[in-house]
Write a protein that holds these residues in place. Sequence first.
Motif, short mmCIF file in Angstrom:
data_model
loop_
_atom_site.label_atom_id
_atom_site.label_comp_id
_atom_site.label_asym_id
_atom_site.label_seq_id
_atom_site.Cartn_x
_atom_site.Cartn_y
_atom_site.Cartn_z
N ALA A 215 0.83 -1.21 0.00
CA ALA A 215 0.00 0.00 0.00
C ALA A 215 0.86 1.25 0.00
CB ALA A 215 -0.94 -0.01 1.19
N CYS B 206 1.65 2.36 -3.44
CA CYS B 206 0.52 2.64 -4.32
C CYS B 206 0.11 4.09 -4.24
CB CYS B 206 -0.68 1.77 -3.92
SG CYS B 206 -0.45 0.02 -4.19
N TYR B 207 -0.56 4.56 -5.29
CA TYR B 207 -1.18 5.86 -5.23
C TYR B 207 -2.25 5.81 -4.14
CZ TYR B 207 1.07 6.39 -9.82
OH TYR B 207 1.98 6.44 -10.86
N ASN C 210 -5.50 3.65 -4.29
CA ASN C 210 -5.18 2.24 -4.41
C ASN C 210 -4.58 1.68 -3.13
OD1 ASN C 210 -6.12 2.26 -7.01
ND2 ASN C 210 -4.12 2.29 -7.98
N GLY C 211 -3.81 2.50 -2.44
CA GLY C 211 -3.23 2.07 -1.17
C GLY C 211 -4.31 1.73 -0.16
N VAL D 93 -5.80 -1.65 -1.03
CA VAL D 93 -4.90 -2.75 -0.67
C VAL D 93 -4.97 -3.03 0.83
CG1 VAL D 93 -2.46 -3.38 -0.48
CG2 VAL D 93 -3.35 -2.49 -2.65
N SER E 8 -3.50 -0.51 -11.94
CA SER E 8 -2.20 0.12 -12.05
C SER E 8 -2.16 1.15 -10.93
CB SER E 8 -2.04 0.77 -13.42
OG SER E 8 -2.08 -0.20 -14.45
N PHE F 286 0.80 2.50 -9.14
CA PHE F 286 1.75 2.18 -8.08
C PHE F 286 3.15 2.51 -8.58
CE2 PHE F 286 0.76 -1.60 -10.55
CZ PHE F 286 2.00 -2.02 -10.97
N GLU G 64 6.24 1.35 -9.78
CA GLU G 64 6.73 0.10 -10.35
C GLU G 64 8.12 -0.26 -9.85
OE1 GLU G 64 7.79 -1.91 -14.68
OE2 GLU G 64 6.58 -0.10 -14.62
N VAL H 7 7.90 -1.35 -6.20
CA VAL H 7 7.33 -2.68 -6.02
C VAL H 7 8.35 -3.75 -6.42
CG1 VAL H 7 5.55 -4.29 -6.83
CG2 VAL H 7 4.93 -1.93 -6.23
N ILE I 38 -1.26 -5.06 -10.15
CA ILE I 38 -1.67 -5.61 -8.86
C ILE I 38 -3.19 -5.80 -8.85
CG2 ILE I 38 0.29 -4.60 -7.64
CD1 ILE I 38 -1.56 -2.46 -6.53
#
Length: 196
Positions: free
Chosen positions: A67, A70-71, A74-75, A78, A147, A149, A151, A154, A169
């Motif tokens: 998380a 992630c943006y 998105n975090g 997650v 998408s 995040f 990259e 990660v 993800i």
Amino acid sequence: MNSLASDDVLDRVFRKARTYNSFIDRPVTRETLETLYGLYKWGPTSTNQQPLRVVWCVTSDAKERLAALCYAGNGAKVRAAPVAGILGMDEEFVRHLPRLFPHADARSWYGDDQALIRESAFRNSTLQAAYLIIAARLLGLDTNPMSGFDEAGVNAEFFKEGGVRVNFITTLGYGDPQTLYPRAPRFEFDEVNKLI
């Protein structure tokens, strides 16, 4: 093998399936993840290369680490999901071809063409990830592929050994229908298909 799937199955996989932003409080077990793999592994890939590699974040610590990369929106997804999957692509899949495609020397078809190998890993891991989503739906699970995040972050955090890069993800669980948006439109056949 040539009979049509029932309307219930077609609805579950496509017509009524949705992408869920939130999930009910129901765990996804290791056994469920193994059953999921037992289905999606059978989907076809070019030269049976099977380049998809998945890191399942099942602990709060693992989900927090993902998380953080992630943006913001998105975090939050997650962190709240029962499971989050990092769907990676093995860019060294050719080393497995003697085992996975034993009836021909498929390894030689790729040579040392790194662009071809990367493109093939991307294409076929994406294909396998789609099988994963369909298999999840057949098992009563829901997903939210995304998408959005870091990259490089990660890859550094979850694929430290190298050779594997993140593709995208997804969260995984049992969707909460109370959090669904209205169904988004789709194109009509003639808008996106051409018969020649």
